[in-house]
Design an enzyme around this catalytic site. Structure first.
Site, PDB file in Angstrom:
ATOM      1  N   PHE A 115       0.832  -1.296   0.142  1.00 37.89           N
ATOM      2  CA  PHE A 115      -0.049  -0.081  -0.443  1.00 37.89           C
ATOM      3  C   PHE A 115       0.376   1.389   0.177  1.00 37.89           C
ATOM      4  CE2 PHE A 115      -4.337   1.517   0.782  1.00 37.89           C
ATOM      5  CZ  PHE A 115      -5.245   0.565   0.263  1.00 37.89           C
ATOM      6  N   GLN A 228      -7.227  15.024   3.569  1.00 33.92           N
ATOM      7  CA  GLN A 228      -6.392  14.164   2.518  1.00 33.92           C
ATOM      8  C   GLN A 228      -7.716  13.920   1.341  1.00 33.92           C
ATOM      9  OE1 GLN A 228      -6.155   9.552   2.693  1.00 33.92           O
ATOM     10  NE2 GLN A 228      -3.960  10.908   2.986  1.00 33.92           N
ATOM     11  N   HIS A 230      -7.582  11.818  -2.652  1.00 38.81           N
ATOM     12  CA  HIS A 230      -6.665  10.625  -3.210  1.00 38.81           C
ATOM     13  C   HIS A 230      -6.523  10.831  -4.422  1.00 38.81           C
ATOM     14  CE1 HIS A 230      -6.613   6.497  -3.782  1.00 38.81           C
ATOM     15  NE2 HIS A 230      -7.274   5.647  -2.325  1.00 38.81           N
ATOM     16  N   LEU A 240     -14.114   6.107  -5.395  1.00 37.23           N
ATOM     17  CA  LEU A 240     -13.191   5.304  -5.219  1.00 37.23           C
ATOM     18  C   LEU A 240     -12.059   4.753  -5.989  1.00 37.23           C
ATOM     19  CD1 LEU A 240     -10.473   5.867  -3.460  1.00 37.23           C
ATOM     20  CD2 LEU A 240     -11.576   4.802  -1.751  1.00 37.23           C
ATOM     21  N   GLU A 243      -6.349   2.125  -3.532  1.00 39.25           N
ATOM     22  CA  GLU A 243      -4.586   2.733  -3.200  1.00 39.25           C
ATOM     23  C   GLU A 243      -4.639   0.706  -3.767  1.00 39.25           C
ATOM     24  OE1 GLU A 243      -3.245   5.237  -1.679  1.00 39.25           O
ATOM     25  OE2 GLU A 243      -2.451   3.483  -0.201  1.00 39.25           O
ATOM     26  N   ARG A 274      -0.387   9.473  -0.440  1.00 37.22           N
ATOM     27  CA  ARG A 274      -0.921  10.096  -1.490  1.00 37.22           C
ATOM     28  C   ARG A 274      -0.927  11.303  -1.580  1.00 37.22           C
ATOM     29  NH1 ARG A 274      -6.157   6.910   1.880  1.00 37.22           N
ATOM     30  NH2 ARG A 274      -5.601   5.296   1.061  1.00 37.22           N
ATOM     31  N   HIS A 340     -10.841  12.882   0.770  1.00 36.14           N
ATOM     32  CA  HIS A 340     -11.141  11.408   0.989  1.00 36.14           C
ATOM     33  C   HIS A 340     -11.392  11.457   2.204  1.00 36.14           C
ATOM     34  CE1 HIS A 340     -10.515   7.364   1.087  1.00 36.14           C
ATOM     35  NE2 HIS A 340      -9.294   6.838   1.860  1.00 36.14           N
ATOM     36  N   ARG A 382      -2.615  10.676   6.250  1.00 39.86           N
ATOM     37  CA  ARG A 382      -2.605   9.736   6.368  1.00 39.86           C
ATOM     38  C   ARG A 382      -2.380   8.648   5.413  1.00 39.86           C
ATOM     39  NH1 ARG A 382      -6.361   5.481   5.191  1.00 39.86           N
ATOM     40  NH2 ARG A 382      -8.081   6.913   4.549  1.00 39.86           N
TER      41      ARG A 382
HETATM   42  C1  LIG Z   1     -14.237   4.937  -0.026  1.00 39.41           C
HETATM   43  C2  LIG Z   1     -13.429   5.148   0.561  1.00 39.41           C
HETATM   44  C3  LIG Z   1     -12.543   4.493   1.021  1.00 39.41           C
HETATM   45  C4  LIG Z   1     -11.135   3.800   2.190  1.00 39.41           C
HETATM   46  N1  LIG Z   1     -10.351   3.237   2.171  1.00 39.41           N
HETATM   47  C5  LIG Z   1     -10.062   2.640   3.216  1.00 39.41           C
HETATM   48  C6  LIG Z   1      -9.424   2.148   3.152  1.00 39.41           C
HETATM   49  O1  LIG Z   1      -9.130   0.777   2.289  1.00 39.41           O
HETATM   50  N2  LIG Z   1      -8.118   1.613   4.608  1.00 39.41           N
HETATM   51  C7  LIG Z   1      -8.103   2.406   5.728  1.00 39.41           C
HETATM   52  O2  LIG Z   1      -8.040   2.420   6.390  1.00 39.41           O
HETATM   53  N3  LIG Z   1      -9.347   3.326   5.688  1.00 39.41           N
HETATM   54  C8  LIG Z   1     -10.018   3.974   4.562  1.00 39.41           C
HETATM   55  N4  LIG Z   1     -10.783   4.275   4.570  1.00 39.41           N
HETATM   56  C9  LIG Z   1     -10.959   5.636   5.337  1.00 39.41           C
HETATM   57  C10 LIG Z   1     -12.118   4.923   6.440  1.00 39.41           C
HETATM   58  O3  LIG Z   1     -13.062   4.220   5.974  1.00 39.41           O
HETATM   59  C11 LIG Z   1     -12.784   5.956   7.532  1.00 39.41           C
HETATM   60  O4  LIG Z   1     -12.338   6.876   8.099  1.00 39.41           O
HETATM   61  C12 LIG Z   1     -13.242   5.115   8.609  1.00 39.41           C
HETATM   62  O5  LIG Z   1     -13.767   4.228   7.902  1.00 39.41           O
HETATM   63  C13 LIG Z   1     -14.076   5.755   9.081  1.00 39.41           C
HETATM   64  O6  LIG Z   1     -15.148   4.786  10.323  1.00 39.41           O
HETATM   65  P1  LIG Z   1     -16.100   5.479  11.319  1.00 39.41           P
HETATM   66  O7  LIG Z   1     -16.471   4.992  12.366  1.00 39.41           O
HETATM   67  O8  LIG Z   1     -15.227   7.145  11.775  1.00 39.41           O
HETATM   68  O9  LIG Z   1     -16.735   6.347  10.289  1.00 39.41           O
HETATM   69  P2  LIG Z   1     -18.358   6.330   9.558  1.00 39.41           P
HETATM   70  O10 LIG Z   1     -18.003   4.624   9.177  1.00 39.41           O
HETATM   71  O11 LIG Z   1     -18.138   7.171   8.570  1.00 39.41           O
HETATM   72  O12 LIG Z   1     -19.749   6.747  10.682  1.00 39.41           O
HETATM   73  C14 LIG Z   1     -19.577   7.448  10.634  1.00 39.41           C
HETATM   74  C15 LIG Z   1     -21.359   7.081  11.877  1.00 39.41           C
HETATM   75  O13 LIG Z   1     -21.714   8.218  12.164  1.00 39.41           O
HETATM   76  C16 LIG Z   1     -23.088   8.536  11.912  1.00 39.41           C
HETATM   77  N5  LIG Z   1     -23.282  10.236  12.248  1.00 39.41           N
HETATM   78  C17 LIG Z   1     -22.692  10.861  11.827  1.00 39.41           C
HETATM   79  N6  LIG Z   1     -23.091  12.436  11.760  1.00 39.41           N
HETATM   80  C18 LIG Z   1     -24.489  11.544  12.709  1.00 39.41           C
HETATM   81  C19 LIG Z   1     -25.949  11.937  13.213  1.00 39.41           C
HETATM   82  N7  LIG Z   1     -25.586  13.299  13.475  1.00 39.41           N
HETATM   83  N8  LIG Z   1     -26.176  11.629  13.760  1.00 39.41           N
HETATM   84  C20 LIG Z   1     -26.180  10.165  14.214  1.00 39.41           C
HETATM   85  N9  LIG Z   1     -25.467   9.143  13.827  1.00 39.41           N
HETATM   86  C21 LIG Z   1     -25.092  10.567  12.614  1.00 39.41           C
HETATM   87  C22 LIG Z   1     -23.127   7.677  10.552  1.00 39.41           C
HETATM   88  O14 LIG Z   1     -24.305   7.275  10.453  1.00 39.41           O
HETATM   89  C23 LIG Z   1     -22.226   6.323  11.026  1.00 39.41           C
HETATM   90  O15 LIG Z   1     -22.967   5.620  11.265  1.00 39.41           O
HETATM   91  C24 LIG Z   1     -11.402   5.201   3.330  1.00 39.41           C
HETATM   92  C25 LIG Z   1     -12.629   5.996   3.054  1.00 39.41           C
HETATM   93  C26 LIG Z   1     -13.037   6.089   1.732  1.00 39.41           C
HETATM   94  C27 LIG Z   1     -14.023   7.046   1.648  1.00 39.41           C
END
Ligand SMILES: Cc1cc2nc3c(=O)[nH]c(=O)nc-3n(C[C@H](O)[C@H](O)[C@H](O)COP(=O)(O)OP(=O)(O)OC[C@H]3O[C@@H](n4cnc5c(N)ncnc54)[C@H](O)[C@@H]3O)c2cc1C
Ligand code: FES
Lengths: 567, 238, 111
Positions: A115, A228, A230, A240, A243, A274, A340, A382
């Protein structure tokens, strides 16, 4: 309506659900989420989750740590990074024991691939659906442990009494009713804010609500200027391409048929971090070397052969066909950089406790983890695969901190008027007469951020964007909604989300304007070099009646002194 | 890429139980450009023509499963279906059939989620886990590959006539989930889980109509999984 | 079976389906492709003198009726919600089944 729990978690992504599995052990616990848990954007993560398991060649945590610190352009707090990488292998094993169906090596161990920015093969993955399988597994674990979910509850504000956080107020989307959730501990895990930009890999739900809620409550936000981009989003949608594609060996090619990364990162080529790769692509495009002079370049998978592509990147194959009409087995995919990930966010200590200020004071009963938080393990940029890891490792730690703290946190009562202010605000938004359209304002904001606060920034662009945000705020006051009903009012949701976008984009722009250097993802054309003497600091933006101001705190450096960053 | 495909008519199911005595169809004319998906069009309608139009969406990249709806008579994800792939200039959009209506294209999927939860959708381990990962060979991993990819969009269960008439029927999505664990070489909860699906409202309610396979936007094969489960369940009874 | 899961019914349906298919092949070849060009009443009577053929047809008859009636009963179970209608349907099915079976039985035995 009033609900009482020991712990309330906002957000059902990886971070929120992982925290819940811990917090559940210490008392009642519920998760509020505005989309059904498995619809959280963690599920969109494709590439992998990093850990020095050593299943594909020698590796150990110090190497992972060095890659992460260097990738962060030395802005990451190194004690936090050390926790992240040391706990990584154990975390992956634990996830596997929970049932995560990782891809496997021929002898049955977890497979690992290359990666960007990681010098070893340390991305554990499940084809190109890593986030999807992690998210579903954690949801399933929550079902097993009988965690209570409130799906489609949109959290709007904190309940604060006697200076302490006592819970949250949420809107039940189905009915339009307000609910107060009283809690001794509140954990924010609301994810990222890619929706501030026009071209993004993020979901519509990623509007940074958590940041705005805390900022409005008077708490600071850290390192907001670091966003960031991507390198490989589909052109034109920004969706997306992992990577992992480059991890498997894909090339990036410009309009002249050249693998131009050799001019920007001769050693790592396509697998540079990135920020470096995105800048390279943007530079090629800006200098007219896009494909046919257009705003995109090509990602070429063809030489990998159909077997490998179908096995390791099946989703990409499908998405390429659906979103660009390209058969990636036969043609290169048109790509462009796409917004991203948010390195910045709610400042926390190494256990997820929210910081009240840049001096490090801790708020009682308030926690944050996942992408909305800033520990900071990612610094100015990141590395791929580190954020799923961040969400799980610091989700666990935040949950454990809740467990440790609960006995000392008294059970408070709700102020009788906890919902009144919110109700009044909503009424105001719903009843407003005016001639502005919500979609138009959002579009203008996203387009402006993309243009003025994107990969390359400068004093004049940033000032222009600051002024634009001011104007948009004015227009926001004149938005008239079509939907004034209570039932499943998604238009009202979008308006509230737009309000959070307006809140924190100002902090991004302000932070970027003040930081007169280039570091990691923050790249100023008028200050092209890194300036450690002045800017080896974290910014903390806080609300004042005169607008946001920034305080600064030093970076914690333990093992690796800042050096020039070359790939 | 900005070539226009011309004007399309969207005929969209509308119903707000708070206000409307009965449902109706509204039509909207949308100027469609090359590359636009059904979801893009819905967003455009919501943004500039009628803000009250309600539908679920989030990732817009065919992975979160929010935006499943019935488009020109077929269940699909609005976000991954290009307008240019459809025949004709009129596109009819209905909510997913079989679930109670909430508003416009939004349906109540509570029953669907309860069925998923009912099949013990988690890895069961009785023997202690080693310090390292549980080994699983690629061939064993491949066996559950398609089941693992399910995004719970609800298209399959919504297309099943058995589910329409018997909402107690677990439905293809939940059975696919059961398959995912029963056939996971690491799982040790096979018997309990089989006992759940070996039921009048479990696998035996499936009449191999094959609608589910056809409806799946991710091209998975719930029906194959159900067939596999039936054999396992039968082995249990004889 | 302590618990009625539907598995046995399902299995028996597959089993009877398979058997019927085999019997049908025999029946078809016998009736349409083998024997004299023009089949006479007497030929059929002669065949039915053989107890083996009698039992063949009895098995065929029973399997087909069981298979068909169980199938109809399943369809009723799938699509009829009200209990009283279900009972009514069951009565009708049983009457029809019994009626058809008696006709078949009489035909086979008295030929
Ligand atoms: C397309 C893509 C690919 C990625 N690929 C990778 C990868 O390969 N490897 C890696 O390490 N990282 C990757 N990332 C980054 C990583 O996926 C995220 O940073 C990580 O999943 C974030 O997790 P989280 O639990 O913080 O948030 P999220 O999974 O985004 O969850 C947020 C939660 O908060 C809730 N929420 C938000 N606002 C409110 C509100 N006002 N009231 C109630 N609930 C709310 C939503 O409903 C959701 O359940 C990627 C990101 C993207 C966008
Ligand atoms: S919006 Fe996520 S699947 Fe369509």
């Amino acid at each position: 309506m009033l609900h009482r729990y020991d712990t309330v978690i906002v957000g059902a992504g990886l971070a929120g659900m992982r925290a819940a599995l811990e917090a559940k052990k210490g008392g009642s616990c519920c998760i509020l989420t505005k989309v059904f848990p498995t619809r959280s954007h963690s599920g969109a993560a494709q590439g992998g989750i990093a850990a020095a398991l050593g299943n594909a060649g020698e590796d150990d945590w110090t190497l992972h740590m060095f890659d992460t610190v260097k990738g962060s352009d030395y802005l990451a707090d190194q004690d936090a990074v050390e926790i992240l990488v040391r706990e990584a292998p154990g975390t992956i094993i634990e996830l596997e024991h929970m049932g995560v169906p990782f891809s496997r090596t021929p002898d049955g161990r977890i497979a690992q691939r290359e990666f960007g920015g990681h010098l070893r093969q340390r991305a554990c993955y499940a084809a190109d659906l890593t986030g999807h399988v992690l998210l579903h597994t954690l949801y399933e674990q929550c079902l097993k442990e009988a965690v209570t979910f409130y799906p489609e509850y949109h959290v709007l504000s904190l309940v604060i009494a006697e200076g302490a956080c006592r819970g949250v107020v949420a809107l039940e989307i189905l009915t339009g009713e307000l609910h107060t959730f009283l809690a001794r501990a509140v954990v924010f895990a609301t994810g990222g804010y890619g929706r501030a930009f026009k071209i993004t890999s993020n979901a519509h739900a990623n509007s940074g609500d958590g940041l705005s809620i805390l900022y409005r409550a008077g708490l600071p936000l850290e390192d907001m200027e670091f966003v960031q981009f991507h390198p490989t989003g589909f052109y034109p949608s920004g969706i997306l391409v992992t990577e992992g594609a480059r991890g498997e060996g894909a090339y990036i090619i410009n309009g002249q048929g050249e693998r131009f990364m050799k001019r920007y990162a001769p050693d790592r080529m396509e697998l540079a971090p990135r920020d470096v790769t995105s800048r390279a692509i943007q530079t090629e495009i800006d200098q007219g070397r896009g494909i046919n002079g257009g705003a995109y370049v090509h990602l070429d998978l063809r030489h990998l052969g159909p077997d490998k592509i179908m096995k390791s990147l099946p989703q990409i194959l499908d998405l390429a066909m659906r979103f660009t009409g390209v058969d990636a087995l036969k043609e290169p995919i048109p790509i462009q950089p796409t917004a991203h990930y948010s390195m910045g966010g709610i400042p926390t200590d190494n256990n997820g406790r929210v910081l009240l200020n840049h001096a490090g004071a801790v708020a009682q009963g308030l926690y944050a983890c996942g992408e909305c938080a800033c520990v900071s393990v990612h610094g100015a940029n990141r590395l791929g695969c580190n954020s799923l890891l961040d969400a799980v490792v610091f989700g666990t730690r935040a949950g454990r901190a809740v467990l440790a703290d609960l006995p000392a946190i008294p059970r408070g009562d709700a102020p009788p008027d906890s919902e009144d202010a919110v109700r009044k605000e909503l009424r105001l938004l719903l009843d407003r007469e005016g001639n502005e359209s919500l979609a138009a304002i959002r579009d203008d904001l996203q387009t402006g951020m993309q243009k003025n606060c994107g990969i390359f920034r400068s004093d004049s662009l940033l000032r222009a964007q600051l002024a634009a945000i001011g104007t948009l705020r004015g227009r926001f006051e004149r938005v008239r909604l079509h939907d004034r009903g209570a039932r499943f009012n998604t238009e009202l949701m979008e308006l509230i989300e737009l309000r959070s976008l307006l809140d924190f984009t100002e902090l991004i722009v302000r932070g970027a304007l003040l930081r007169t250097e280039s570091r990691g993802a923050h790249s100023r054309t008028d200050h092209p070099t890194r300036d450690d003497a002045r800017w080896l600091t974290h910014s903390f933006a806080r609300h004042t009646p005169e607008g946001p101001v920034c305080d600064y705190a030093p970076v914690r450096i333990t093992r690796y002194e800042p050096k020039e960053r070359k790939y | 890429m900005a070539d226009t495909l011309g004007l399309y008519t969207f005929k969209i199911f509308r119903y707000n139980p708070d206000k409307d005595p009965k449902s109706r169809y509204d039509t909207f004319a949308v100027e469609v450009r090359q590359g636009m998906t059904i979801l893009d069009c819905l967003q455009k309608i919501k943004g500039s023509l009628d803000g009250t139009l309600s539908f679920r969406r989030s990732c817009r990249s065919a992975i979160c499963g929010s935006c499943a709806m019935n488009i020109n008579g077929k269940n699909d994800l609005a976000c991954h279906l290009q307008v240019s792939r459809l025949r004709g200039r009129t596109i009819t959009i209905n909510p997913l059939p079989g679930y109670p209506l909430i508003k416009d294209l939004v349906v109540d999927m509570g029953e669907f989620y309860r069925h998923i939860a009912a099949v013990m959708p988690w890895l069961v381990r009785r023997s202690p886990c080693p310090d390292r990962e549980l080994l699983q060979f690629p061939a064993d991993r491949d066996r559950i590959d398609s089941a693992v990819n399910c995004i719970l969009c609800g298209s399959c269960t919504s297309s099943c006539p058995q589910f329409w008439f018997n909402p107690r029927y677990l439905g293809p999505a939940a059975l696919l989930k059961a398959y995912r664990f029963i056939f996971d070489s690491r799982d040790e909860g096979r018997d309990e889980r089989l006992a759940i699906v070996d039921d009048r409202y479990g696998v035996w309610r499936c009449r191999t109509v094959f609608n589910c396979d056809e409806a799946c936007p991710k091209k998975l094969h719930p029906n194959e999984a159900i067939a596999g489960l039936k054999i396992e369940a039968l082995k249990r009874s004889v | 079976m302590a618990r009625q899961t539907g598995s046995i019914g399902w299995f028996l349906q597959r089993l009877s389906g398979g058997l019927i298919f085999a019997l049908i092949l025999v029946h078809f070849s016998l009736m349409h492709y083998m024997g004299p060009e023009k089949r006479l009443y007497a030929d059929v009577v002669r065949r039915f003198q053989n107890p083996l053929w009698k039992s063949f047809d009895l098995v065929f008859l029973t399997l087909c009726l069981c298979h068909g009636w169980y199938g109809v009963w399943e369809i009723v179970g799938d699509y009829v919600r009200s209990d009283s209608l279900k009972i009514l349907a069951l009565i009708l099915i049983v009457i029809a089944a019994a009626g058809l079976f008696s006709i078949g039985l009489v035909t086979v035995l008295t030929f």
